[in-house]
Design a protein around this motif. Structure first.
Motif, PDB file in Angstrom:
ATOM      1  N   ILE A 127      -3.337 -48.753 -18.801  1.00 27.42           N
ATOM      2  CA  ILE A 127      -1.943 -49.145 -18.990  1.00 27.42           C
ATOM      3  C   ILE A 127      -1.030 -47.931 -18.903  1.00 27.42           C
ATOM      4  O   ILE A 127       0.092 -48.002 -18.411  1.00 27.42           O
ATOM      5  CB  ILE A 127      -1.763 -49.795 -20.375  1.00 27.42           C
ATOM      6  N   HIS A 128      -1.510 -46.821 -19.401  1.00 23.89           N
ATOM      7  CA  HIS A 128      -0.630 -45.665 -19.579  1.00 23.89           C
ATOM      8  C   HIS A 128      -1.415 -44.369 -19.484  1.00 23.89           C
ATOM      9  O   HIS A 128      -2.537 -44.272 -19.991  1.00 23.89           O
ATOM     10  CB  HIS A 128       0.041 -45.755 -20.964  1.00 23.89           C
ATOM     11  N   TYR A 129      -0.811 -43.399 -18.812  1.00 24.07           N
ATOM     12  CA  TYR A 129      -1.230 -42.002 -18.857  1.00 24.07           C
ATOM     13  C   TYR A 129       0.001 -41.160 -19.161  1.00 24.07           C
ATOM     14  O   TYR A 129       1.065 -41.372 -18.569  1.00 24.07           O
ATOM     15  CB  TYR A 129      -1.820 -41.538 -17.520  1.00 24.07           C
ATOM     16  N   ALA A 130      -0.128 -40.208 -20.047  1.00 32.57           N
ATOM     17  CA  ALA A 130       0.951 -39.248 -20.263  1.00 32.57           C
ATOM     18  C   ALA A 130       1.181 -38.455 -18.972  1.00 32.57           C
ATOM     19  O   ALA A 130       0.238 -38.193 -18.221  1.00 32.57           O
ATOM     20  CB  ALA A 130       0.590 -38.301 -21.400  1.00 32.57           C
ATOM     21  N   ASP A 131       2.424 -38.095 -18.724  1.00 30.87           N
ATOM     22  CA  ASP A 131       2.749 -37.359 -17.489  1.00 30.87           C
ATOM     23  C   ASP A 131       1.923 -36.081 -17.356  1.00 30.87           C
ATOM     24  O   ASP A 131       1.555 -35.684 -16.254  1.00 30.87           O
ATOM     25  CB  ASP A 131       4.235 -37.015 -17.456  1.00 30.87           C
ATOM     26  N   SER A 132       1.644 -35.471 -18.479  1.00 32.33           N
ATOM     27  CA  SER A 132       0.937 -34.186 -18.467  1.00 32.33           C
ATOM     28  C   SER A 132      -0.513 -34.301 -18.012  1.00 32.33           C
ATOM     29  O   SER A 132      -1.137 -33.286 -17.685  1.00 32.33           O
ATOM     30  CB  SER A 132       0.990 -33.546 -19.865  1.00 32.33           C
ATOM     31  N   VAL A 133      -1.064 -35.526 -17.990  1.00 30.98           N
ATOM     32  CA  VAL A 133      -2.471 -35.667 -17.622  1.00 30.98           C
ATOM     33  C   VAL A 133      -2.687 -36.536 -16.401  1.00 30.98           C
ATOM     34  O   VAL A 133      -3.821 -36.702 -15.945  1.00 30.98           O
ATOM     35  CB  VAL A 133      -3.299 -36.231 -18.807  1.00 30.98           C
ATOM     36  N   LYS A 134      -1.614 -37.109 -15.843  1.00 33.56           N
ATOM     37  CA  LYS A 134      -1.755 -37.970 -14.675  1.00 33.56           C
ATOM     38  C   LYS A 134      -2.416 -37.217 -13.530  1.00 33.56           C
ATOM     39  O   LYS A 134      -2.056 -36.082 -13.223  1.00 33.56           O
ATOM     40  CB  LYS A 134      -0.386 -38.490 -14.227  1.00 33.56           C
ATOM     41  N   GLY A 135      -3.379 -37.864 -12.916  1.00 34.09           N
ATOM     42  CA  GLY A 135      -4.104 -37.250 -11.817  1.00 34.09           C
ATOM     43  C   GLY A 135      -5.259 -36.375 -12.259  1.00 34.09           C
ATOM     44  O   GLY A 135      -6.070 -35.961 -11.432  1.00 34.09           O
ATOM     45  N   ARG A 136      -5.353 -36.078 -13.546  1.00 35.63           N
ATOM     46  CA  ARG A 136      -6.443 -35.239 -14.069  1.00 35.63           C
ATOM     47  C   ARG A 136      -7.375 -36.006 -14.994  1.00 35.63           C
ATOM     48  O   ARG A 136      -8.578 -35.723 -15.039  1.00 35.63           O
ATOM     49  CB  ARG A 136      -5.879 -34.035 -14.818  1.00 35.63           C
ATOM     50  N   PHE A 137      -6.846 -36.943 -15.775  1.00 33.93           N
ATOM     51  CA  PHE A 137      -7.619 -37.685 -16.754  1.00 33.93           C
ATOM     52  C   PHE A 137      -7.793 -39.127 -16.287  1.00 33.93           C
ATOM     53  O   PHE A 137      -6.880 -39.703 -15.679  1.00 33.93           O
ATOM     54  CB  PHE A 137      -6.926 -37.701 -18.112  1.00 33.93           C
ATOM     55  N   THR A 138      -8.949 -39.703 -16.614  1.00 37.02           N
ATOM     56  CA  THR A 138      -9.228 -41.099 -16.293  1.00 37.02           C
ATOM     57  C   THR A 138      -9.842 -41.776 -17.510  1.00 37.02           C
ATOM     58  O   THR A 138     -10.834 -41.278 -18.059  1.00 37.02           O
ATOM     59  CB  THR A 138     -10.195 -41.211 -15.109  1.00 37.02           C
ATOM     60  N   VAL A 139      -9.268 -42.897 -17.897  1.00 37.58           N
ATOM     61  CA  VAL A 139      -9.785 -43.662 -19.031  1.00 37.58           C
ATOM     62  C   VAL A 139     -10.546 -44.880 -18.505  1.00 37.58           C
ATOM     63  O   VAL A 139     -10.100 -45.551 -17.569  1.00 37.58           O
ATOM     64  CB  VAL A 139      -8.652 -44.087 -19.988  1.00 37.58           C
ATOM     65  N   THR A 140     -11.690 -45.118 -19.100  1.00 40.06           N
ATOM     66  CA  THR A 140     -12.501 -46.284 -18.760  1.00 40.06           C
ATOM     67  C   THR A 140     -13.081 -46.870 -20.033  1.00 40.06           C
ATOM     68  O   THR A 140     -13.028 -46.248 -21.095  1.00 40.06           O
ATOM     69  CB  THR A 140     -13.654 -45.913 -17.807  1.00 40.06           C
ATOM     70  N   ARG A 141     -13.615 -48.058 -19.927  1.00 42.23           N
ATOM     71  CA  ARG A 141     -14.302 -48.664 -21.059  1.00 42.23           C
ATOM     72  C   ARG A 141     -15.534 -49.402 -20.560  1.00 42.23           C
ATOM     73  O   ARG A 141     -15.548 -49.905 -19.426  1.00 42.23           O
ATOM     74  CB  ARG A 141     -13.387 -49.586 -21.862  1.00 42.23           C
TER      75      ARG A 141
END
Length: 127
Positions: A61-75
């Motif tokens: 739903i959401h990524y902070a601007d500071s981590v977009k393109g670097r972090f990926t959330v999954t479940r």
């Protein structure tokens, strides 16, 4: 009462990667969104990313601007767990990272309304 336990933190070299895990027990997380927060020394806690509940299947739903393109959330609903893959880490990413479950703001304008928190895991990016 759901218990959340984070793991996978540690010291990482500039440009390195870590994968954080959030494992739940004591109840199912299927109807909850799961979010990752971080709090750096002397700074306020911020929501890093959020993924929708298993029932909605909307994905991230959401990524902070500071981590977009670097972090990926999954479940992984079968394992009652969530993950945060973090790439291109550096010193500014140093913080205690905590997972939480609750009700999200699908507009992305507000952080997760948290029902349960984990205690967190420390990520230290060396400079």
């Amino acid at each position: 009462q759901v218990q959340l336990v984070e793991s996978g933190g540690g010291l990482v070299q500039p440009g390195g990667s870590l994968r954080l895990s959030c494992t739940a027990s004591g109840g199912s997380t299927d109807n909850y969104a799961i979010a990752w927060f971080r709090q750096a020394p002397g700074k306020e806690r911020e929501e890093v990313s959020c993924i929708s509940s298993a029932s909605r299947r909307d994905g991230p739903i959401h990524y902070a601007d500071s981590v977009k393109g670097r972090f990926t959330v999954t479940r992984d609903n079968g394992k009652n767990a969530a993950y945060l893959q973090m790439n291109s880490l550096d010193a500014v990413d140093t913080a205690v990272y905590s997972c939480a479950i609750g009700v999200p703001d699908y507009s992305g304008n507000n952080p997760l309304s948290v029902d349960y928190w984990g205690k967190g895991t420390l990520v230290t990016g060396s400079s």
